[in-house]
Write an enzyme that holds these catalytic residues in place. Sequence first.
Site, PDB file in Angstrom:
ATOM      1  N   GLY A  45     -17.656  -8.588  -3.264  1.00  0.00           N
ATOM      2  CA  GLY A  45     -18.103  -7.047  -3.397  1.00  0.00           C
ATOM      3  C   GLY A  45     -17.535  -6.450  -4.535  1.00  0.00           C
ATOM      4  CB  VAL A  46     -17.135  -2.988  -5.871  1.00  0.00           C
ATOM      5  CG1 VAL A  46     -16.267  -2.171  -6.825  1.00  0.00           C
ATOM      6  CG2 VAL A  46     -18.689  -2.636  -6.095  1.00  0.00           C
ATOM      7  CE  LYS A  56      -5.394  -1.683  -8.668  1.00  0.00           C
ATOM      8  NZ  LYS A  56      -6.606  -0.941  -8.973  1.00  0.00           N
ATOM      9  CB  ALA A 119     -30.449  -5.728   3.955  1.00  0.00           C
ATOM     10  N   GLY A 185      -8.669  11.018 -12.493  1.00  0.00           N
ATOM     11  CA  GLY A 185      -8.338  10.501 -11.022  1.00  0.00           C
ATOM     12  C   GLY A 185      -7.730   8.985 -11.291  1.00  0.00           C
ATOM     13  N   GLY A 273     -15.445   9.569  -9.678  1.00  0.00           N
ATOM     14  CA  GLY A 273     -15.693   9.411  -8.488  1.00  0.00           C
ATOM     15  C   GLY A 273     -16.840   8.326  -7.969  1.00  0.00           C
ATOM     16  NE  ARG A 274     -16.560   2.662  -6.090  1.00  0.00           N
ATOM     17  CZ  ARG A 274     -17.095   1.860  -6.868  1.00  0.00           C
ATOM     18  NH1 ARG A 274     -17.094   2.060  -8.431  1.00  0.00           N
ATOM     19  NH2 ARG A 274     -17.908   1.140  -6.773  1.00  0.00           N
ATOM     20  CG  HIS A 446      23.310  -4.654  -2.798  1.00  0.00           C
ATOM     21  ND1 HIS A 446      22.986  -3.634  -3.422  1.00  0.00           N
ATOM     22  CD2 HIS A 446      24.211  -5.131  -3.762  1.00  0.00           C
ATOM     23  CE1 HIS A 446      23.484  -3.343  -4.479  1.00  0.00           C
ATOM     24  NE2 HIS A 446      24.510  -4.298  -4.741  1.00  0.00           N
TER      25      HIS A 446
END
Length: 469
Positions: A45-46, A56, A119, A185, A273-274, A446
């Site tokens: 998908g996207v 990223k 579909a 955004g 936005g989407r 640590h």
Amino acid sequence: MVVGEFTTEVDVLVIGAGPGGYVAAIRAAQLGKTVAVVEKAELGGVCLNVGCIPSKAMIHAAHTYEHTQHTESMGITMENVKVDFAKVQEWKGGIVKQLTGGVGSLFKGNKIQVIPGEALFVSENEVRVFHGYDVNRYRFEHCIIATGSRPIELPAFPFAKRVLSSTEALSLTELPKSIVVIGGGYIGIELGTVFAKFGTKVTILEGADQILPGFEPDMPRLVERKLKKLDVTIHTKALAQGMEETENGVIVTAEVKGEQKQIEAEYILVTVGRRPNTDELGVRDIGMNLTDRGLIVVDKQGRTNIPNVYAIGDIVPGPALAHKASYEGKVAAEAIAGHPAEVDYKAIPAVVFCDPEIASVGINEKEAKEKGIDYVVGRFPFAANGRALSVNAGEGYVKLIGEKGTNLVLGAQIVGVEASNIIAEIGLAIEMGATLEDIELTIHAHPTLGEVTMEAAELALGHPIHVMK
């Protein structure tokens, strides 16, 4: 012309192979169902192809390049460091190919059929799938709709050669000299940062009074400071009104705090936005309930008002996040298999891969006040963490919010290095009903960045070690 129309029957038909759909399909197959997945583009998908993963990768490449420009303080001098943007894109493409190929292998291993095409519902138990000249029917016992979302297109800025959505911006073959980003955004800030670090002149137009609206003002303030160091121009309370194409770019007209401005650039990137992909599925024709925004109404198991049809991800109410879609996909698959599964989370983490990173989970101080919760806060700076300083990333903080009296962990806001990874521990704490003492008494290795969470808990409890109370 219709070629070779036939009918196939499956237990579960999943529409969409993004992070919601492919996870739902695999889980349903694990539970013994025969599963087929309809996908009109690429597996993943996207998110895997033109969203989360490639963005990223580009963010990391840009950060690596920028890092090479600022190593003198560590005694390391680099000269003639260059960007081969075509090579960057090739590297990014390799990551996408590896991950999408992995989804294909998982489908094969779980005996999941992949059906290319789009579909269209013709009844509560049947869809037609269109692929080129082929149209075939698929009958199902249950269906999971996971068609995701697409970028919103502004009437004054229709997508074209010079007006890009995030999809086209991630596929540019050459670095633009300048770009105007409409929308401050998370998508606009992430991609704006990428281009700025690679040397593009970036201008950001955001309608709200701060970038990254929705986050506490202190968090985006640190991001804005870094963007300005990268020579990014940020206009808040800005309304993009129109554009004029020139021979080599565009001129954007905007109203900024009541004044007219014109900004010249090579490209415009629209990130406002989407929109849910529910308008071409025929779901209204079979009586499915949708909101005014086109979101499908579902219950706690992801079930629509049509009992055998489920919906998950960006097309249902709630934040449009890949990890939320994956979670809902597992719930829907298990519900179909008769398990007592339902959406039952206390908090969903939100992450912005800007610089510094921002992450949030649970409630913030403003929400605690609005809900009338008596709370305590521990805010610990990265500047007091040895690991953060050793990687030259001492800006930012972790803020933990606990319920006063019980000390239950209610939320956290992080701005700083590796915020995207640190937030997971606090999400787990909220889900399991952990207290500030539980975090404080957990021995953190640590020197690590994870210690900031422990130190914030100590601070909230009133006995910090590495900062003054």
